[in-house]
Motif scaffolding. Sequence first.
Motif, PDB file in Angstrom:
ATOM      1  N   PHE A   1      -0.573  19.030   2.113  1.00 18.91           N
ATOM      2  CA  PHE A   1      -1.359  17.753   2.850  1.00 18.91           C
ATOM      3  C   PHE A   1      -1.871  16.615   2.089  1.00 18.91           C
ATOM      4  O   PHE A   1      -3.301  16.186   2.640  1.00 18.91           O
ATOM      5  N   LEU A   2      -1.259  16.648   0.949  1.00 20.64           N
ATOM      6  CA  LEU A   2      -1.260  15.341   0.499  1.00 20.64           C
ATOM      7  C   LEU A   2      -1.329  14.281   1.284  1.00 20.64           C
ATOM      8  O   LEU A   2      -3.007  13.016   0.132  1.00 20.64           O
ATOM      9  N   ILE A   3      -0.725  13.433   0.927  1.00 16.52           N
ATOM     10  CA  ILE A   3      -0.473  12.311   1.831  1.00 16.52           C
ATOM     11  C   ILE A   3      -1.166  12.083   2.616  1.00 16.52           C
ATOM     12  O   ILE A   3      -1.844  10.525   2.567  1.00 16.52           O
ATOM     13  N   PRO A   4      -1.315  12.968   3.959  1.00 15.74           N
ATOM     14  CA  PRO A   4      -1.905  12.688   4.344  1.00 15.74           C
ATOM     15  C   PRO A   4      -3.864  12.462   4.427  1.00 15.74           C
ATOM     16  O   PRO A   4      -4.918  11.184   4.736  1.00 15.74           O
ATOM     17  N   LEU A   5      -3.908  13.079   3.849  1.00 17.83           N
ATOM     18  CA  LEU A   5      -5.755  13.242   3.319  1.00 17.83           C
ATOM     19  C   LEU A   5      -5.724  12.131   2.236  1.00 17.83           C
ATOM     20  O   LEU A   5      -6.865  11.232   1.955  1.00 17.83           O
ATOM     21  N   VAL A   6      -5.072  11.714   1.370  1.00 19.01           N
ATOM     22  CA  VAL A   6      -4.975  10.273   0.701  1.00 19.01           C
ATOM     23  C   VAL A   6      -4.629   8.338   1.770  1.00 19.01           C
ATOM     24  O   VAL A   6      -5.250   8.602   1.603  1.00 19.01           O
ATOM     25  N   GLN A   7      -3.980   8.914   2.737  1.00 16.36           N
ATOM     26  CA  GLN A   7      -3.577   8.419   3.933  1.00 16.36           C
ATOM     27  C   GLN A   7      -4.819   7.672   4.230  1.00 16.36           C
ATOM     28  O   GLN A   7      -4.399   7.113   5.327  1.00 16.36           O
TER      29      GLN A   7
ATOM     30  N   VAL B   1       6.163  11.710  -3.390  1.00 16.27           N
ATOM     31  CA  VAL B   1       7.318  12.709  -4.408  1.00 16.27           C
ATOM     32  C   VAL B   1       6.935  14.245  -4.425  1.00 16.27           C
ATOM     33  O   VAL B   1       7.485  14.681  -4.322  1.00 16.27           O
ATOM     34  N   ILE B   2       4.829  14.014  -4.599  1.00 17.54           N
ATOM     35  CA  ILE B   2       4.736  15.059  -5.134  1.00 17.54           C
ATOM     36  C   ILE B   2       5.054  16.112  -3.705  1.00 17.54           C
ATOM     37  O   ILE B   2       4.795  17.507  -4.114  1.00 17.54           O
ATOM     38  N   THR B   3       4.760  15.473  -2.630  1.00 19.21           N
ATOM     39  CA  THR B   3       4.247  16.297  -1.749  1.00 19.21           C
ATOM     40  C   THR B   3       5.538  17.039  -0.948  1.00 19.21           C
ATOM     41  O   THR B   3       5.635  18.017  -0.848  1.00 19.21           O
ATOM     42  N   GLN B   4       6.637  16.076  -1.280  1.00 15.23           N
ATOM     43  CA  GLN B   4       8.220  16.305  -0.900  1.00 15.23           C
ATOM     44  C   GLN B   4       8.393  17.793  -1.852  1.00 15.23           C
ATOM     45  O   GLN B   4       9.031  18.231  -1.041  1.00 15.23           O
ATOM     46  N   LYS B   5       8.107  17.600  -3.046  1.00 11.38           N
ATOM     47  CA  LYS B   5       8.278  18.579  -4.311  1.00 11.38           C
ATOM     48  C   LYS B   5       8.047  19.980  -3.684  1.00 11.38           C
ATOM     49  O   LYS B   5       8.906  21.006  -3.505  1.00 11.38           O
TER      50      LYS B   5
ATOM     51  N   LEU C   1       0.918  -1.131   0.156  1.00 17.43           N
ATOM     52  CA  LEU C   1       0.225  -0.159   0.246  1.00 17.43           C
ATOM     53  C   LEU C   1       0.903   0.654   0.505  1.00 17.43           C
ATOM     54  O   LEU C   1       0.736   2.250  -0.646  1.00 17.43           O
ATOM     55  N   ARG C   2       2.039   1.414   0.895  1.00 21.12           N
ATOM     56  CA  ARG C   2       3.090   2.242   0.818  1.00 21.12           C
ATOM     57  C   ARG C   2       3.928   2.435  -0.364  1.00 21.12           C
ATOM     58  O   ARG C   2       3.528   3.858  -0.700  1.00 21.12           O
ATOM     59  N   THR C   3       3.875   1.816  -0.937  1.00 22.47           N
ATOM     60  CA  THR C   3       5.103   1.551  -2.227  1.00 22.47           C
ATOM     61  C   THR C   3       3.633   2.646  -3.842  1.00 22.47           C
ATOM     62  O   THR C   3       3.732   3.437  -4.665  1.00 22.47           O
ATOM     63  N   LEU C   4       2.086   2.485  -3.183  1.00 22.16           N
ATOM     64  CA  LEU C   4       0.978   2.011  -4.280  1.00 22.16           C
ATOM     65  C   LEU C   4       1.184   4.592  -4.262  1.00 22.16           C
ATOM     66  O   LEU C   4       0.632   4.454  -5.122  1.00 22.16           O
ATOM     67  N   ILE C   5       1.270   5.053  -3.042  1.00 19.54           N
ATOM     68  CA  ILE C   5       1.565   5.900  -2.920  1.00 19.54           C
ATOM     69  C   ILE C   5       2.565   7.258  -2.661  1.00 19.54           C
ATOM     70  O   ILE C   5       2.505   8.032  -2.688  1.00 19.54           O
ATOM     71  N   PHE C   6       3.756   5.764  -3.371  1.00 13.68           N
ATOM     72  CA  PHE C   6       4.972   6.567  -2.731  1.00 13.68           C
ATOM     73  C   PHE C   6       5.522   7.515  -4.080  1.00 13.68           C
ATOM     74  O   PHE C   6       5.664   8.795  -3.359  1.00 13.68           O
TER      75      PHE C   6
END
Length: 275
Positions: free
Chosen positions: A86-92, A29-33, A20-25
């Motif tokens: 906040f993209l990753i927290p919202l998706v996760q 990258v987008i949020t880190q950028k 699951l974490r690999t799929l949202i990797f």
Amino acid sequence: MHISYDIPWWTTIVIGTVILRTLIFPLVVITQKNMAKFTNHMPVIQEIQQKMTKARHIGDHFESARYASELMEYMKKHNVKIGRNFLIPLVQAPIFISCFLALRKMANLPVESLKQGGFWWMQDLTIHDPYYIMPIVTCVTMYITIEIGADGTHLKSLGVMRYVFRIVPFAILPFILNFPGAILTYWASTNFMSLIQTSLLKIPYLRKVFNIPVIIHHASKPGNKKFTQELKESWTNMKISKQLADRERADIVQFNAAGKGPIVKTFKYDPTKQK
């Protein structure tokens, strides 16, 4: 995996988490950028926000609106968007909630194989950790992921919200002490995956491959504002910026409607038809 390949439950949970974490990797990258861009432009953003706050305090609403518009234009020009932090927290969140609810129901039934599907001191995954090791590990790893921005969030870029994020891991500890081992195994493993992904993205070569900007470390400016005051000012500035953005969108909609729709009558008589 558990049924077809006879993999123990705790290993199955960990492998499922890795997948699951690999799929949202890519979203990481987008949020880190975006986080790197936001951090690099933070001094200018804070300066404009301070001017906006000062103008509002002296009652100059025109200047306050002008600085809010200037802030929007600056962030648009440099492609910096607060929402992406906040993209990753919202998706996760829905993924985490789904796994949480599923594992809790499996433990409550219980699924009999979960009682022998654990590891070392925690063989029974349907009950809580008798030594409370896993709850502590979960909270500590959660705190580390927040502190280093493992999920794409940078504490300095979050303003006063950074205090809230830092408190959360310790505030939830009393509530998760009695969680079933299956849930804690998933929670801890997803935290470790976040740390691994962040460590990979700190490698200069990989940052260059994914086109992540180099973070500029700015000297912090001393401040004497209280937490509540800073929170209130940030919230007010955010509301003003949102109102201007909504007004701008409404103007665009109205302009397009005026250009495509019928002509609005603004006169008492038709000037093209002279008497």
